[in-house]
Design an enzyme around this catalytic site. Structure first.
Site, PDB file in Angstrom:
ATOM      1  N   GLY A  20       0.841  -1.198   0.000  1.00  0.00           N
ATOM      2  CA  GLY A  20       0.000   0.000   0.000  1.00  0.00           C
ATOM      3  C   GLY A  20       0.879   1.253   0.000  1.00  0.00           C
ATOM      4  O   GLY A  20       2.111   1.170  -0.084  1.00  0.00           O
ATOM      5  N   ILE A  80       1.875   3.305   2.293  1.00  0.00           N
ATOM      6  CA  ILE A  80       2.907   3.489   3.331  1.00  0.00           C
ATOM      7  C   ILE A  80       4.098   2.572   3.053  1.00  0.00           C
ATOM      8  O   ILE A  80       5.262   2.985   3.171  1.00  0.00           O
ATOM      9  CB  ILE A  80       2.336   3.253   4.749  1.00  0.00           C
ATOM     10  CG1 ILE A  80       1.148   4.186   5.006  1.00  0.00           C
ATOM     11  CG2 ILE A  80       3.425   3.512   5.801  1.00  0.00           C
ATOM     12  CD1 ILE A  80       0.440   3.982   6.348  1.00  0.00           C
ATOM     13  N   ARG A 115      -0.521  -9.646   0.618  1.00  0.00           N
ATOM     14  CA  ARG A 115      -1.473 -10.743   0.809  1.00  0.00           C
ATOM     15  C   ARG A 115      -1.899 -11.369  -0.513  1.00  0.00           C
ATOM     16  O   ARG A 115      -2.283 -12.511  -0.569  1.00  0.00           O
ATOM     17  CB  ARG A 115      -2.719 -10.230   1.562  1.00  0.00           C
ATOM     18  CG  ARG A 115      -2.434  -9.901   2.996  1.00  0.00           C
ATOM     19  CD  ARG A 115      -3.591  -9.151   3.596  1.00  0.00           C
ATOM     20  NE  ARG A 115      -3.782  -7.857   2.952  1.00  0.00           N
ATOM     21  CZ  ARG A 115      -4.881  -7.124   3.061  1.00  0.00           C
ATOM     22  NH1 ARG A 115      -5.897  -7.556   3.750  1.00  0.00           N
ATOM     23  NH2 ARG A 115      -4.966  -5.952   2.449  1.00  0.00           N
ATOM     24  N   THR A 140       5.308  -0.414  12.345  1.00  0.00           N
ATOM     25  CA  THR A 140       4.440   0.761  12.518  1.00  0.00           C
ATOM     26  C   THR A 140       3.024   0.422  12.023  1.00  0.00           C
ATOM     27  O   THR A 140       2.230   1.330  11.784  1.00  0.00           O
ATOM     28  CB  THR A 140       4.964   1.976  11.707  1.00  0.00           C
ATOM     29  OG1 THR A 140       5.171   1.560  10.356  1.00  0.00           O
ATOM     30  CG2 THR A 140       6.246   2.537  12.283  1.00  0.00           C
ATOM     31  N   ARG A 192       0.411  -2.729  12.894  1.00  0.00           N
ATOM     32  CA  ARG A 192      -0.484  -3.087  13.990  1.00  0.00           C
ATOM     33  C   ARG A 192       0.172  -4.177  14.821  1.00  0.00           C
ATOM     34  O   ARG A 192       0.894  -5.033  14.281  1.00  0.00           O
ATOM     35  CB  ARG A 192      -1.823  -3.639  13.472  1.00  0.00           C
ATOM     36  CG  ARG A 192      -2.830  -2.602  13.035  1.00  0.00           C
ATOM     37  CD  ARG A 192      -3.375  -1.772  14.202  1.00  0.00           C
ATOM     38  NE  ARG A 192      -4.335  -0.773  13.753  1.00  0.00           N
ATOM     39  CZ  ARG A 192      -4.017   0.462  13.340  1.00  0.00           C
ATOM     40  NH1 ARG A 192      -2.758   0.854  13.315  1.00  0.00           N
ATOM     41  NH2 ARG A 192      -4.967   1.306  12.980  1.00  0.00           N
ATOM     42  N   GLU A 213      -2.452  -2.886  22.917  1.00  0.00           N
ATOM     43  CA  GLU A 213      -2.118  -1.531  23.365  1.00  0.00           C
ATOM     44  C   GLU A 213      -3.363  -0.822  23.897  1.00  0.00           C
ATOM     45  O   GLU A 213      -4.476  -1.138  23.450  1.00  0.00           O
ATOM     46  CB  GLU A 213      -1.449  -0.739  22.221  1.00  0.00           C
ATOM     47  CG  GLU A 213      -2.337  -0.496  21.015  1.00  0.00           C
ATOM     48  CD  GLU A 213      -1.600   0.253  19.895  1.00  0.00           C
ATOM     49  OE1 GLU A 213      -0.641  -0.296  19.344  1.00  0.00           O
ATOM     50  OE2 GLU A 213      -2.014   1.390  19.603  1.00  0.00           O
ATOM     51  N   HIS A 219       2.632   4.545  19.626  1.00  0.00           N
ATOM     52  CA  HIS A 219       1.753   4.690  18.453  1.00  0.00           C
ATOM     53  C   HIS A 219       1.756   6.139  17.930  1.00  0.00           C
ATOM     54  O   HIS A 219       0.717   6.821  17.962  1.00  0.00           O
ATOM     55  CB  HIS A 219       0.336   4.214  18.777  1.00  0.00           C
ATOM     56  CG  HIS A 219      -0.386   3.717  17.550  1.00  0.00           C
ATOM     57  ND1 HIS A 219      -1.252   2.655  17.566  1.00  0.00           N
ATOM     58  CD2 HIS A 219      -0.360   4.148  16.260  1.00  0.00           C
ATOM     59  CE1 HIS A 219      -1.727   2.459  16.342  1.00  0.00           C
ATOM     60  NE2 HIS A 219      -1.204   3.351  15.539  1.00  0.00           N
ATOM     61  N   GLY A 275       2.818   7.014  14.727  1.00  0.00           N
ATOM     62  CA  GLY A 275       3.009   7.032  13.270  1.00  0.00           C
ATOM     63  C   GLY A 275       2.518   8.298  12.584  1.00  0.00           C
ATOM     64  O   GLY A 275       3.235   8.904  11.796  1.00  0.00           O
TER      65      GLY A 275
HETATM   66  C1  GLV Z   1      -2.686   4.459  12.678  1.00  0.00           C
HETATM   67  O1  GLV Z   1      -2.248   3.451  13.113  1.00  0.00           O
HETATM   68  C2  GLV Z   1      -3.795   4.537  11.804  1.00  0.00           C
HETATM   69  O2  GLV Z   1      -4.415   3.508  11.504  1.00  0.00           O
HETATM   70  O3  GLV Z   1      -4.127   5.661  11.392  1.00  0.00           O
END
Ligand code: GLV
Length: 312
Positions: A152, A154, A174, A234, A236, A265, A283, A285
């Protein structure tokens, strides 16, 4: 006509207040507070955070609900299928947090490979005796392979960053199509995990948490990584077997691990605090002012569109 929007947070920037002015009325109440529960019955739009999981039971209590906006790109905390069945639209925030998240993953990678924590500790210790040939030696990245899980935006943005460092990105996703991935600055191979892991000095996770990715990186899989590999997550928690990774760090099998996300978390398994060669973040990111404002705007525009009007 009054359209009722219920949010658990004011978000960052003016977007939510603007939405509330355009579609009165807006209620802000903490997640699962009495006020929040009481407002569910009339809410047509819900705004919530990735740390606030909703269930189908919540949907039962919100019969007027038309749209759920999550202040995140991830939707794994929402009952997606139940929303689809009920015609409830889910709005999330893809795209606008791509660079911030890829930047954070790169920050953790460089902090680990160049041992920033060790270097800073020495500088602050009062015991630094001066430059020395073998002092705080790190690991170079140029010409090494970076395995990226997820094709994706990111994952591709992270690939561009490590490519700029001279690394060779390779991808797994996947779909496992085997076709090359155009990541914007070049073309990279897409390969099965069992082929990608043994060649990856760096493994960075950028895939969503789904039924297919949950528990994917088990100890037998992680054992395929070369000795001294670095892992960055970064994406999940829950994709990676955290206990196995901690054990591998203690065994000296990994060069380092950077985590921004955790299974369960905000609780962090205490074992992480005793593990060597880690960077642990809460968390962060998407945590830049610009990104969080852009996320709020995108989210509120999406909600406005669903509620039947454009945000002025
Ligand atoms: C961060 O983890 C998001 O899903 O925006």
């Amino acid at each position: 006509m009054t359209i009722r929007i219920l949010s658990t947070s004011p978000l960052v920037g003016p977007a939510l207040q603007n939405l509330g002015a355009r579609f009165p009325e807006l209620t802000i109440a903490p997640f699962r507070s009495i006020a929040w529960k009481m407002s569910l019955a009339n809410a047509e739009a819900l705004v919530g955070l990735l740390s606030e999981p909703l269930s189908e039971t919540d949907l039962d209590l919100a019969p007027k609900l038309r749209v759920i906006g999550t202040y995140s790109v991830g939707v794994n905390h929402l009952p997606v299928e139940a929303c689809e069945k009920r015609g409830i639209t889910i709005v999330n925030t893809p795209g606008v947090l791509t660079d911030a998240t890829a930047d954070l993953a790169l920050s953790m990678l460089l902090a680990l490979t160049r041992r920033l924590k060790d270097g800073e500790a020495l500088a602050r210790s009062g015991h630094w005796k001066g430059w020395a040939p073998d002092q705080v030696l790190g690991t170079g990245l140029a010409r090494k392979v970076c395995g990226i899980m997820g094709t994706g935006p990111i994952g591709k943005a992270f690939a561009r960053r490590v490519f700029a460092l001279g690394m060779r990105p390779v991808f797994w996703d996947r779909e496992n199509k085997g076709t090359p991935v155009d990541f914007g600055a070049g073309i990279a191979r897409r390969m099965p995990l069992a082929d990608l892991l043994p060649i990856s000095t760096v493994l960075s996770l950028h895939c969503p948490l789904t039924a297919e990715t949950r528990g994917l990186l088990t100890r037998p899989m992680l054992d395929l990584l070369p000795k001294g590999a670095f892992i960055i997550n970064t994406a999940r928690g829950g994709i990676l077997d955290e206990e196995a990774v901690v054990h591998m760090l203690h065994q000296g099998l990994l060069g380092g691990v950077g985590l921004d996300v955790y299974e369960g978390e905000p609780n962090i398994n205490q074992a992480w605090f005793r593990a060597p060669r880690t960077v642990l973040l809460p968390h962060l990111g998407s945590a830049t002012q610009e990104t969080r404002e852009a996320m709020a705007e995108l989210l509120c525009d999406g909600i406005a569109a669903t509620l039947g009007g454009k945000l002025g």
